[in-house]
Design an enzyme around this catalytic site. Sequence first.
Site, PDB file in Angstrom:
ATOM      1  N   ASP A  35       0.852  -1.196   0.000  1.00 11.99           N
ATOM      2  CA  ASP A  35       0.000   0.000   0.000  1.00 11.99           C
ATOM      3  C   ASP A  35       0.882   1.239   0.000  1.00 11.99           C
ATOM      4  OD1 ASP A  35      -1.845   2.026   0.490  1.00 11.99           O
ATOM      5  OD2 ASP A  35      -2.048   1.526   2.625  1.00 11.99           O
ATOM      6  N   ASN A  37      -0.306   4.529  -0.492  1.00 10.22           N
ATOM      7  CA  ASN A  37      -0.954   5.799  -0.154  1.00 10.22           C
ATOM      8  C   ASN A  37      -1.677   5.782   1.187  1.00 10.22           C
ATOM      9  OD1 ASN A  37      -3.095   4.181  -0.814  1.00 10.22           O
ATOM     10  ND2 ASN A  37      -3.947   5.519  -2.405  1.00 10.22           N
ATOM     11  N   ASP A  39      -4.125   3.845   2.552  1.00  7.32           N
ATOM     12  CA  ASP A  39      -5.556   3.583   2.709  1.00  7.32           C
ATOM     13  C   ASP A  39      -5.844   2.142   3.125  1.00  7.32           C
ATOM     14  OD1 ASP A  39      -5.029   2.210   0.368  1.00  7.32           O
ATOM     15  OD2 ASP A  39      -6.513   3.268  -0.850  1.00  7.32           O
ATOM     16  N   ASP A  43      -1.764  -1.269  -4.003  1.00  7.98           N
ATOM     17  CA  ASP A  43      -2.040  -0.536  -5.234  1.00  7.98           C
ATOM     18  C   ASP A  43      -0.881  -0.717  -6.215  1.00  7.98           C
ATOM     19  OD1 ASP A  43      -0.040   1.255  -4.138  1.00  7.98           O
ATOM     20  OD2 ASP A  43      -1.656   2.209  -2.999  1.00  7.98           O
ATOM     21  N   ASP A 214      -9.387 -15.621 -17.262  1.00  5.85           N
ATOM     22  CA  ASP A 214     -10.047 -16.130 -16.073  1.00  5.85           C
ATOM     23  C   ASP A 214     -11.301 -16.922 -16.436  1.00  5.85           C
ATOM     24  OD1 ASP A 214     -10.521 -15.939 -13.038  1.00  5.85           O
ATOM     25  OD2 ASP A 214     -12.388 -15.131 -13.853  1.00  5.85           O
ATOM     26  N   GLU A 278      -7.197 -20.212 -17.478  1.00  5.70           N
ATOM     27  CA  GLU A 278      -7.575 -20.866 -16.231  1.00  5.70           C
ATOM     28  C   GLU A 278      -8.805 -21.712 -16.526  1.00  5.70           C
ATOM     29  OE1 GLU A 278      -9.270 -19.743 -11.792  1.00  5.70           O
ATOM     30  OE2 GLU A 278     -10.095 -18.883 -13.614  1.00  5.70           O
TER      31      GLU A 278
END
Length: 541
Positions: A35, A37, A39, A43, A214, A278
């Site tokens: 992370d 930033n 929060d 990211d 996916d 997948e």
Amino acid sequence: MTVETLFKPAIDPAFDRDWWRGAVIYQIYPRSFADSNGDGVGDLPGVTAHLEHVASLGVDAIWLSPFFTSPMKDFGYDVSNYEDVDPIFGTLADFDRLIDKAHALGLKVIIDQVFSHTSDEHPWFKASREDRTNPHADWYVWADAKPDGSPPSNWQSVFGGPSWTWDARRRQYYLHNFLSAQPDLNVHNRDVQDALIATSRFWLERGVDGFRFDAINFAMHDQNLTDNPPILDGGGKRNRPFDFQHHLHNQSHADIPAFLTRLRQLGESYGGRFMVAEVGGEQAESEMKLYTQGPDRLHSAYGFLYLYADTLSPDLFRQGAAMWPGAEGQGWPSWTFSNHDAPRAVSRWTQGRDPRAFADMALLLLVALRGNVFIYQGEELGLPQAEVPYDRLRDPEAIANWPETLGRDGARTPMPWVAVAAHTGFSKVEPWLPIDPSHIDLSVDRQERDPDSTLNLARRVIALRRALPGLRTGDMTLVEAPEPLLVFKRGEGAEQVLCAFNLGFEAAAWALPAGWRIVESVNLAGEGALPPMAGLVAVKG
């Protein structure tokens, strides 16, 4: 003697369009990687800041789980905009910086493409549900109710309950094989195919090196909406209505390979970008082969043979080898022991044994297999499945089936970077999922300082795979050995490699044949026997 002096590397992935054959690919789940930033959610800038760690492993590529715009009902696998980054993960400019840094470090970048369904907040679905005549009316799977008002078929969703939800605007049901917030695209529609191909082109233009598709066997359905037959032989433990059926008609349609050919043609127009499917379900073996057959379909596919296995046994690996014998025209397999959808292998397979010793053996075994290797973030640290209390669960499947399934949250908890830092250096604030205390001592910074750590073993065994052509791309031949030993050879001639593992709980008699020398081993002690969880790789000479 160092690994690098044993043999020259098999390929140079920077210049060979077949860089992916035998590659080691590191899966990053962005929400839980780092992370940047504050929060509490990982990211793209967080990923970029830690790419040196990934590159230090010696892997060939990264695979990024979805980071597209999404309401996050299924944490990014419910896409509302295929051509943008969700603000929680950053911006397109952040993605471009990630691509540039990865390429500068010699890493290819593969991203997910979720083409069987979208979010119900996608503009395509919002338009489609307005009426039965608009330009997007046939972009999703709609059907009338039966005369009694019940759903059009008996199909059941993966996450529980019928695969059909009533929509009052169209006065019809729409299909969703997963959450009701994930309506199924009608990929039979050529316009839908064109739109999906355009989204892939968007990311190819930004420099991605390949795609993971996916749940691609869910991309098309039986248009006659034929009921699925029940499983009559008991079918094992049933936690969901989905487990009561043979899924013959809501997935696995015969027209899927033609769509995959169109995707492959797109990739070839960009110099041959890598494409892997997948594929799950009871027909996975035949579908994986079908989807990768010949030169005009996908390069590779992987299923859930190891991901959903409760125990580790030689027979399991015999199954895997038999699935992909390397016949003419056959595709190339991919294997993974852990990912974001399955409990971590260390917790599934250790069964009371030393988790550190088991994690080391599992790493060596994984990189010794024929096929591509997917290593899930934290696997290089030997992380076990995290304990997530009920009040912190975020996974809709885990919440719906509590406490009968482990769910997916325990495999998605944050990476532990620095043992003494707040939240192990993942974030400055409380993360979206809790950090398991057992992960703290396994943090990256502590393992960096220990030459005998699982992390440094991961670097050695990945380097070994790169250095030995037989290990990276050679054939696999099983060698007869008593249970619980797994012994096999990779490659031919001077490049042949011998691999031996004791998957059991007790030492087993076994001696290295004459003419071989060990170049890597784990948990080995003495000669004439393999201790439990021991493994070795040997070369001739």
